[in-house]
Design a protein around this motif. Structure first.
Motif, PDB file in Angstrom:
ATOM      1  N   GLN A  49       0.832  -1.206   0.000  1.00 38.30           N
ATOM      2  CA  GLN A  49       0.000   0.000   0.000  1.00 38.30           C
ATOM      3  C   GLN A  49       0.864   1.252   0.000  1.00 38.30           C
ATOM      4  OE1 GLN A  49      -2.680  -0.274   3.355  1.00 38.30           O
ATOM      5  NE2 GLN A  49      -4.109  -1.571   2.225  1.00 38.30           N
ATOM      6  N   PRO A  50       0.320   2.361  -0.496  1.00 36.53           N
ATOM      7  CA  PRO A  50       1.066   3.627  -0.425  1.00 36.53           C
ATOM      8  C   PRO A  50       1.487   3.918   1.012  1.00 36.53           C
ATOM      9  CG  PRO A  50      -0.827   3.866  -1.854  1.00 36.53           C
ATOM     10  CD  PRO A  50      -0.948   2.509  -1.231  1.00 36.53           C
ATOM     11  N   GLY A  51       2.731   4.380   1.150  1.00 35.96           N
ATOM     12  CA  GLY A  51       3.284   4.623   2.472  1.00 35.96           C
ATOM     13  C   GLY A  51       3.994   3.433   3.070  1.00 35.96           C
ATOM     14  N   GLY A  52       3.871   2.294   2.453  1.00 36.01           N
ATOM     15  CA  GLY A  52       4.487   1.087   2.970  1.00 36.01           C
ATOM     16  C   GLY A  52       5.951   0.957   2.576  1.00 36.01           C
ATOM     17  N   SER A  53       6.533  -0.175   2.963  1.00 40.83           N
ATOM     18  CA  SER A  53       7.949  -0.425   2.730  1.00 40.83           C
ATOM     19  C   SER A  53       8.164  -1.803   2.112  1.00 40.83           C
ATOM     20  CB  SER A  53       8.726  -0.356   4.050  1.00 40.83           C
ATOM     21  OG  SER A  53       8.635   0.933   4.626  1.00 40.83           O
ATOM     22  N   LEU A  54       9.245  -1.913   1.381  1.00 40.30           N
ATOM     23  CA  LEU A  54       9.715  -3.190   0.856  1.00 40.30           C
ATOM     24  C   LEU A  54      11.232  -3.167   0.862  1.00 40.30           C
ATOM     25  CD1 LEU A  54       7.530  -3.935  -2.318  1.00 40.30           C
ATOM     26  CD2 LEU A  54       7.534  -5.240  -0.181  1.00 40.30           C
ATOM     27  N   ARG A  55      11.822  -4.348   0.949  1.00 46.93           N
ATOM     28  CA  ARG A  55      13.269  -4.474   0.848  1.00 46.93           C
ATOM     29  C   ARG A  55      13.592  -5.456  -0.270  1.00 46.93           C
ATOM     30  NH1 ARG A  55      17.659  -7.533   4.620  1.00 46.93           N
ATOM     31  NH2 ARG A  55      19.377  -6.017   4.497  1.00 46.93           N
ATOM     32  N   LEU A  56      14.243  -4.941  -1.299  1.00 46.87           N
ATOM     33  CA  LEU A  56      14.659  -5.784  -2.405  1.00 46.87           C
ATOM     34  C   LEU A  56      16.072  -6.305  -2.149  1.00 46.87           C
ATOM     35  CD1 LEU A  56      13.466  -3.673  -5.464  1.00 46.87           C
ATOM     36  CD2 LEU A  56      12.166  -5.263  -4.027  1.00 46.87           C
ATOM     37  N   SER A  57      16.331  -7.508  -2.633  1.00 45.84           N
ATOM     38  CA  SER A  57      17.663  -8.105  -2.540  1.00 45.84           C
ATOM     39  C   SER A  57      18.105  -8.547  -3.926  1.00 45.84           C
ATOM     40  CB  SER A  57      17.663  -9.315  -1.609  1.00 45.84           C
ATOM     41  OG  SER A  57      17.292  -8.965  -0.299  1.00 45.84           O
ATOM     42  N   CYS A  58      19.393  -8.504  -4.154  1.00 41.43           N
ATOM     43  CA  CYS A  58      19.969  -9.008  -5.403  1.00 41.43           C
ATOM     44  C   CYS A  58      21.185  -9.848  -5.039  1.00 41.43           C
ATOM     45  CB  CYS A  58      20.371  -7.863  -6.314  1.00 41.43           C
ATOM     46  SG  CYS A  58      21.348  -8.373  -7.757  1.00 41.43           S
ATOM     47  N   ALA A  59      21.071 -11.140  -5.264  1.00 40.12           N
ATOM     48  CA  ALA A  59      22.175 -12.060  -4.990  1.00 40.12           C
ATOM     49  C   ALA A  59      23.006 -12.221  -6.253  1.00 40.12           C
ATOM     50  CB  ALA A  59      21.632 -13.404  -4.532  1.00 40.12           C
ATOM     51  N   ALA A  60      24.298 -11.949  -6.132  1.00 38.91           N
ATOM     52  CA  ALA A  60      25.186 -11.960  -7.293  1.00 38.91           C
ATOM     53  C   ALA A  60      26.149 -13.134  -7.227  1.00 38.91           C
ATOM     54  CB  ALA A  60      25.970 -10.661  -7.361  1.00 38.91           C
ATOM     55  N   SER A  61      26.530 -13.631  -8.394  1.00 36.84           N
ATOM     56  CA  SER A  61      27.519 -14.697  -8.471  1.00 36.84           C
ATOM     57  C   SER A  61      28.217 -14.640  -9.819  1.00 36.84           C
ATOM     58  CB  SER A  61      26.862 -16.071  -8.270  1.00 36.84           C
ATOM     59  OG  SER A  61      25.900 -16.310  -9.269  1.00 36.84           O
TER      60      SER A  61
END
Length: 121
Positions: free
Chosen positions: A13-25
């Protein structure tokens, strides 16, 4: 081979949060700048944030300054994007990106498959 695998997207929802991750190799993660881009439908892909190899330098798109934070854990070969105070206009597919430089005029670029972020009530 080089692989970038994003995760953490979703519906928020607007105002909310997310955390994206990127695993590299497939490359020496700790020696390269890592970036997050995003692309919304009908729009060009744009740089969201970038972080230097040891994390001492970051830069952000004006539209996300003060709301998003890029970070990295070189021990885990992972780069993160913490997104707070999300807005509907942040809705896009988010991509992890790296440019590997082999020589002054020789480089390769790599993208992950992306993770969808949708901000909607």
């Amino acid at each position: 081979q080089v692989q970038l695998v994003e995760s953490g997207g979703g519906l928020v929802q607007p105002g909310g949060s997310l955390r994206l991750s990127c695993a590299a190799s497939g490359f020496t993660f700790s020696t390269y700048t890592m970036s997050w881009y995003r692309q919304a439908p009908g729009k060009e892909r744009e740089l969201v944030a970038a972080i230097s190899s040891v994390g001492g330098s970051t830069n952000y798109a004006d539209s996300v300054k003060g709301r998003f934070t890029i970070s990295r854990d070189n021990a885990k070969n992972t780069v993160y994007l913490q997104m707070n105070s999300l807005k509907p206009e942040d809705t896009a597919r988010y991509y992890c990106y790296v440019k590997l430089i082999a020589a002054p005029s020789a480089y390769s670029t790599y993208w992950g498959q992306g993770t969808q972020v949708t901000v909607s009530s």
